[in-house]
Enzyme design. Structure first.
Site, PDB file in Angstrom:
ATOM      1  N   PHE A  31      20.872  65.855  23.817  1.00  0.00           N
ATOM      2  CA  PHE A  31      19.828  64.863  23.579  1.00  0.00           C
ATOM      3  C   PHE A  31      20.331  63.450  23.935  1.00  0.00           C
ATOM      4  CE2 PHE A  31      17.831  67.621  19.954  1.00  0.00           C
ATOM      5  CZ  PHE A  31      17.338  68.503  20.899  1.00  0.00           C
ATOM      6  N   TYR A  40      17.944  79.892  26.899  1.00  0.00           N
ATOM      7  CA  TYR A  40      16.883  79.042  27.447  1.00  0.00           C
ATOM      8  C   TYR A  40      15.939  79.935  28.249  1.00  0.00           C
ATOM      9  CZ  TYR A  40      19.992  75.120  26.318  1.00  0.00           C
ATOM     10  OH  TYR A  40      20.802  74.218  25.685  1.00  0.00           O
TER      11      TYR A  40
HETATM   12  N1  NAP Z   1      24.219  72.360  22.217  1.00  0.00           N
HETATM   13  C1  NAP Z   1      22.988  72.178  21.765  1.00  0.00           C
HETATM   14  O1  NAP Z   1      22.675  72.519  20.633  1.00  0.00           O
HETATM   15  C2  NAP Z   1      21.983  71.551  22.685  1.00  0.00           C
HETATM   16  C3  NAP Z   1      20.749  71.098  22.159  1.00  0.00           C
HETATM   17  C4  NAP Z   1      19.849  70.506  23.031  1.00  0.00           C
HETATM   18  C5  NAP Z   1      20.154  70.350  24.375  1.00  0.00           C
HETATM   19  N2  NAP Z   1      21.356  70.797  24.866  1.00  0.00           N
HETATM   20  C6  NAP Z   1      21.732  70.565  26.286  1.00  0.00           C
HETATM   21  O2  NAP Z   1      21.660  69.181  26.529  1.00  0.00           O
HETATM   22  C7  NAP Z   1      20.913  68.935  27.731  1.00  0.00           C
HETATM   23  C8  NAP Z   1      20.205  67.611  27.628  1.00  0.00           C
HETATM   24  O3  NAP Z   1      19.332  67.602  26.510  1.00  0.00           O
HETATM   25  P1  NAP Z   1      17.753  67.607  26.623  1.00  0.00           P
HETATM   26  O4  NAP Z   1      17.291  67.944  27.990  1.00  0.00           O
HETATM   27  O5  NAP Z   1      17.256  68.412  25.506  1.00  0.00           O
HETATM   28  O6  NAP Z   1      17.385  66.125  26.239  1.00  0.00           O
HETATM   29  P2  NAP Z   1      17.560  64.710  26.986  1.00  0.00           P
HETATM   30  O7  NAP Z   1      18.398  64.860  28.201  1.00  0.00           O
HETATM   31  O8  NAP Z   1      17.948  63.754  25.933  1.00  0.00           O
HETATM   32  O9  NAP Z   1      16.050  64.358  27.367  1.00  0.00           O
HETATM   33  C9  NAP Z   1      15.269  65.147  28.166  1.00  0.00           C
HETATM   34  C10 NAP Z   1      13.898  64.490  28.200  1.00  0.00           C
HETATM   35  O10 NAP Z   1      14.000  63.232  28.861  1.00  0.00           O
HETATM   36  C11 NAP Z   1      13.145  63.219  30.007  1.00  0.00           C
HETATM   37  N3  NAP Z   1      13.861  62.504  31.063  1.00  0.00           N
HETATM   38  C12 NAP Z   1      14.985  62.899  31.709  1.00  0.00           C
HETATM   39  N4  NAP Z   1      15.376  61.975  32.599  1.00  0.00           N
HETATM   40  C13 NAP Z   1      14.483  60.968  32.527  1.00  0.00           C
HETATM   41  C14 NAP Z   1      14.328  59.729  33.193  1.00  0.00           C
HETATM   42  N5  NAP Z   1      15.205  59.329  34.125  1.00  0.00           N
HETATM   43  N6  NAP Z   1      13.288  58.930  32.845  1.00  0.00           N
HETATM   44  C15 NAP Z   1      12.408  59.315  31.899  1.00  0.00           C
HETATM   45  N7  NAP Z   1      12.491  60.476  31.223  1.00  0.00           N
HETATM   46  C16 NAP Z   1      13.520  61.301  31.535  1.00  0.00           C
HETATM   47  C17 NAP Z   1      12.840  64.640  30.336  1.00  0.00           C
HETATM   48  O11 NAP Z   1      11.540  64.767  30.876  1.00  0.00           O
HETATM   49  P3  NAP Z   1      11.311  65.182  32.432  1.00  0.00           P
HETATM   50  O12 NAP Z   1      11.581  66.638  32.527  1.00  0.00           O
HETATM   51  O13 NAP Z   1       9.891  64.812  32.654  1.00  0.00           O
HETATM   52  O14 NAP Z   1      12.258  64.348  33.239  1.00  0.00           O
HETATM   53  C18 NAP Z   1      12.885  65.317  28.962  1.00  0.00           C
HETATM   54  O15 NAP Z   1      11.644  65.181  28.300  1.00  0.00           O
HETATM   55  C19 NAP Z   1      19.973  70.136  27.839  1.00  0.00           C
HETATM   56  O16 NAP Z   1      19.553  70.345  29.137  1.00  0.00           O
HETATM   57  C20 NAP Z   1      20.829  71.257  27.297  1.00  0.00           C
HETATM   58  O17 NAP Z   1      21.573  71.793  28.374  1.00  0.00           O
HETATM   59  C21 NAP Z   1      22.265  71.372  24.024  1.00  0.00           C
END
Ligand code: NAP
Length: 304
Positions: free
Chosen positions: A217, A72
């Site tokens: 996600f 990242y």
């Molecule tokens: N193993 C893998 O292949 C893999 C792939 C992807 C991700 N990951 C991990 O999974 C974690 C979570 O996934 P992710 O961050 O990609 O996706 P997510 O948690 O599904 O969604 C993040 C999105 O939602 C928004 N958001 C978060 N909280 C919110 C709320 N309370 N209200 C409205 N919008 C909100 C964020 O924007 P804002 O920043 O504006 O809040 C961002 O655009 C990552 O941080 C990473 O560590 C792992």
């Protein structure tokens, strides 16, 4: 298989989970740090001070499980974690992942050779400022097939004491079985949320083994979950749709841990509060129907 077939108490919703075969216990509501990097998860954050403040706020509010990776940024997010939080609280579990590097154009080429994995383990140790990584997920490519070769590299690092525990990410059931035959697997991190339910059976199997399932996600990632059912339930509960989507995950199975990602302090606070949201069976039944109403997503949408 019945959905929500395990009754989860209110205490467990925001309660703790102990990774199997370990003394490592974390709250079920953790934090995913990927959103702290710059646009496209590449380069420095637009607002570095807020990124550091989000990390400190998370730990101040009791988060003891942070998900990250050295790819990242690359390096940026781990360096932010170190700057914000080192020396780490004794109970903080940092989960990182290997199996990918970043191209100069921001692409995500897989990287599974012994040399590449060795580099990634040492990059994580250095940038996080740790002598031993707490948990390392082997991030597997969808079409990769057998995972023995890269997993044996991580097993070797575990024997050397550079990795405490091992998990898997992006895996199928056969790959999980291959992995479990080689090393104790403490967690699986796959794509799953209220609208994307391909792993229902895997979650059930892992729950019976006491293995954590950590959806990535959880809010839809780069393509946030949108559903009028979610909006209606949220309005009735006085919560936000994203809070209800997370509460549904906590109710879905007791082995689910949240690592929702945000770069916003307000969203972080909302997300940490979801352990308090109780969903009655009627609301759960409505939310269970969302995946059928939502068009399946294309695999290409996985950018990480
Ligand atoms: N193993 C893998 O292949 C893999 C792939 C992807 C991700 N990951 C991990 O999974 C974690 C979570 O996934 P992710 O961050 O990609 O996706 P997510 O948690 O599904 O969604 C993040 C999105 O939602 C928004 N958001 C978060 N909280 C919110 C709320 N309370 N209200 C409205 N919008 C909100 C964020 O924007 P804002 O920043 O504006 O809040 C961002 O655009 C990552 O941080 C990473 O560590 C792992």
């Amino acid at each position: 298989m019945a959905i929500n077939d395990t009754k989860i108490s209110r205490e467990e919703l925001g309660g703790q989970f102990t990774f199997p075969g370990t003394s490592m216990a974390v709250r079920r509501v953790g934090y995913g740090a990927m959103q702290l990097a710059g646009p496209g998860v590449f380069g420095p954050p637009r607002d570095r001070a807020t990124a550091l403040a989000v990390l400190r706020e998370a730990v101040d509010r009791g988060v003891d499980h942070i998900d990250t990776s050295d790819f990242y940024g690359p390096h940026v997010v781990n360096q932010l974690i170190r700057e914000a939080l080192h020396p780490y609280p004794d109970d903080l579990v940092i989960v990182t992942k290997v199996g990918c590097i970043r191209g100069a154009d921001g692409s995500w080429p897989p990287a599974y050779s012994r040399e590449e994995l060795t580099q990634q383990v040492h990059d994580n140790l250095r940038n996080l400022g740790l002598d031993q990584l707490h948990i390392v997920n082997l991030r597997v490519r969808d079409d990769m097939g057998p995972i023995e070769a890269p997993l044996s590299v991580l097993a070797n690092f575990q024997q050397q004491g550079l990795i405490r525990h091992i998990g898997l990410s992006g895996v199928t059931s056969p790959q999980i079985e291959q992995g479990r035959a080689m090393v104790p697997i403490v967690c699986v991190q796959n794509h799953y949320n209220v609208a994307h339910r391909g792993d229902d059976a895997i979650i059930h199997d892992l729950s019976s083994q006491g293995i954590a399932y950590v959806p990535f996600f959880p809010l839809g990632g780069f393509d946030p979950v949108q559903s009028s059912t979610l909006n209606d339930a949220a309005a009735r509960l006085g919560a936000t749709p994203m809070q209800v989507a997370q509460a549904w995950l906590l109710h879905r199975s007791p082995n689910i841990l949240l690592i929702s990602g945000t770069s916003s302090i307000d969203h972080l606070r909302e997300n940490i509060a979801v352990g308090e949201i109780e969903l009655v069976p009627e609301v759960l039944a409505e939310l269970d129907g969302i995946a059928e109403q939502t068009a399946p997503r294309k695999p290409a949408e996985r950018k990480e």
